[in-house]
Design an enzyme around this catalytic site. Sequence first.
Site, PDB file in Angstrom:
ATOM      1  N   ARG A 159       0.809  -1.214   0.000  1.00 42.93           N
ATOM      2  CA  ARG A 159       0.000   0.000   0.000  1.00 42.93           C
ATOM      3  C   ARG A 159       0.845   1.267   0.000  1.00 42.93           C
ATOM      4  O   ARG A 159       0.405   2.325  -0.460  1.00 42.93           O
ATOM      5  CB  ARG A 159      -0.932  -0.031   1.221  1.00 42.93           C
ATOM      6  CG  ARG A 159      -1.758   1.206   1.437  1.00 42.93           C
ATOM      7  CD  ARG A 159      -2.864   0.966   2.463  1.00 42.93           C
ATOM      8  NE  ARG A 159      -2.406   0.257   3.657  1.00 42.93           N
ATOM      9  CZ  ARG A 159      -1.759   0.815   4.666  1.00 42.93           C
ATOM     10  NH1 ARG A 159      -1.425   2.100   4.616  1.00 42.93           N
ATOM     11  NH2 ARG A 159      -1.404   0.094   5.723  1.00 42.93           N
ATOM     12  N   TYR A 185     -15.788  20.315 -10.022  1.00 46.98           N
ATOM     13  CA  TYR A 185     -16.342  18.986 -10.282  1.00 46.98           C
ATOM     14  C   TYR A 185     -17.339  18.626  -9.185  1.00 46.98           C
ATOM     15  O   TYR A 185     -17.065  18.812  -7.997  1.00 46.98           O
ATOM     16  CB  TYR A 185     -15.149  18.028 -10.308  1.00 46.98           C
ATOM     17  CG  TYR A 185     -15.378  16.557 -10.397  1.00 46.98           C
ATOM     18  CD1 TYR A 185     -16.142  15.999 -11.413  1.00 46.98           C
ATOM     19  CD2 TYR A 185     -14.753  15.703  -9.483  1.00 46.98           C
ATOM     20  CE1 TYR A 185     -16.302  14.617 -11.501  1.00 46.98           C
ATOM     21  CE2 TYR A 185     -14.892  14.330  -9.566  1.00 46.98           C
ATOM     22  CZ  TYR A 185     -15.680  13.791 -10.576  1.00 46.98           C
ATOM     23  OH  TYR A 185     -15.825  12.430 -10.658  1.00 46.98           O
ATOM     24  N   ASP A 196      -7.321  21.385  -9.995  1.00 47.46           N
ATOM     25  CA  ASP A 196      -7.679  20.183 -10.748  1.00 47.46           C
ATOM     26  C   ASP A 196      -7.269  20.462 -12.195  1.00 47.46           C
ATOM     27  O   ASP A 196      -7.884  21.269 -12.887  1.00 47.46           O
ATOM     28  CB  ASP A 196      -9.178  19.925 -10.633  1.00 47.46           C
ATOM     29  CG  ASP A 196      -9.602  18.622 -11.301  1.00 47.46           C
ATOM     30  OD1 ASP A 196      -8.950  18.218 -12.293  1.00 47.46           O
ATOM     31  OD2 ASP A 196     -10.599  18.025 -10.867  1.00 47.46           O
ATOM     32  N   LYS A 231      -8.768   9.681 -16.865  1.00 43.83           N
ATOM     33  CA  LYS A 231      -9.148  10.365 -18.097  1.00 43.83           C
ATOM     34  C   LYS A 231      -8.032  10.253 -19.149  1.00 43.83           C
ATOM     35  O   LYS A 231      -7.790   9.191 -19.690  1.00 43.83           O
ATOM     36  CB  LYS A 231      -9.493  11.814 -17.784  1.00 43.83           C
ATOM     37  CG  LYS A 231     -10.522  12.004 -16.667  1.00 43.83           C
ATOM     38  CD  LYS A 231     -11.880  11.429 -17.001  1.00 43.83           C
ATOM     39  CE  LYS A 231     -12.986  11.894 -16.081  1.00 43.83           C
ATOM     40  NZ  LYS A 231     -12.997  11.327 -14.733  1.00 43.83           N
TER      41      LYS A 231
END
Length: 392
Positions: free
Chosen positions: A59, A112, A184, A209
């Site tokens: 992790r 967003y 962002d 994206k």
Amino acid sequence: MSRDDWAEPTVLCHAGLDPAANHGIVNPPVYHASTVLFPTVEALEKAEQGLFDVCRYGRVGTPTSWAFERAVAAIEGGSHAISVPSGLAAITTALTAFTKAGDHVLITDSAYGPTRKFCDAVLTKFGVEVEYYDPLIGAGIEALLRDNTRIVYLEAPGSLTFEVQDVPAIAAAARRRGAKVMIDNTWATPLFFKPFEHGCDVSIHAGTKYMVGHSDAMLGVIVCRDVETAEPVKRTAIMLGSAAGPDDLFLGLRGLRTMGVRLARHQETALRLAQWLQGRPEVARVLYPALPDDPGHALWRRDFTGASGLFGFVLHETSKTRVAAMLDGMELFGMGFSWGGYESLILPARLAGLRTARRWTEPGTLIRVHAGLEDFDDLRGDLERGLARLGT
């Protein structure tokens, strides 16, 4: 020739690679790992002190995550990058890293939707005051800054309404007051906008994206200007258990190699479609900063080096039934809550009640479009037939 002298296409092809450490293999291997073993207590204790480029548990990081993070940091010009499982995880991890009860944050009103939901439902619950500001405020944001303002959060352009913010002016005001400046940068990617050159401290991407580019992985990444900023972000990601999966990291790294050529095609097609839509009688206006008559064009031209495939257009006022008829019959434009992949997408945007600092007052339906990699004439034909259905 040093790596610092490489042009962006070369960086995209080679950043994060280390064939010498992998038996000469070009692409880094995919490490599926949880447990990491140590030969001595001393080695174990040393690993526990590390944050970056250290293997102590799956992790925390592996050579697969390092390769992707190094590549993204190199492309964007940051000190360190931290990979997480999604774009939203990148947003929430970054905001959490620098806030505590009693703090004040300023969030662009064009953010967003899930960013806003997290701020309203989670940050406020933990005692952080959230205030939304007009994305066109520019240097006027000075009046909203307080002694306890910890973050100014931008999105340029907004992913639904495409306002271009004056990033340098907002960042300069925020940094004078000691607030972290986050952006962002998913729409522009590191290729079309350089946040750190314009005063930002943290750049956030939905790697899902354009970085992945094929709509087959979930991935987020947080890029930091310097190590002092990166350390609390990395610690927060570890404490939240926020770690990207190895296969998604592999797909993100693979996608980076072709991001430049894909974005050039996305941009070309989007601009041609936007220009064509401007001439359609069904369309009230087109929202795309690369258009010369777009309200944000001057700022876009000053600060950006390109435009991606995502834009919007507003229909003249019509019934919901007719809008549904238009969208339901599309053949090439799929309806889905994403963008940045090879395929074209279309979506009706619902803004009622979402904006507070700068109200959305357009009477017609806002349609968001992602121009994919299909043939332009085929895409135009699909839109043309869809617009014709508005009148039937």
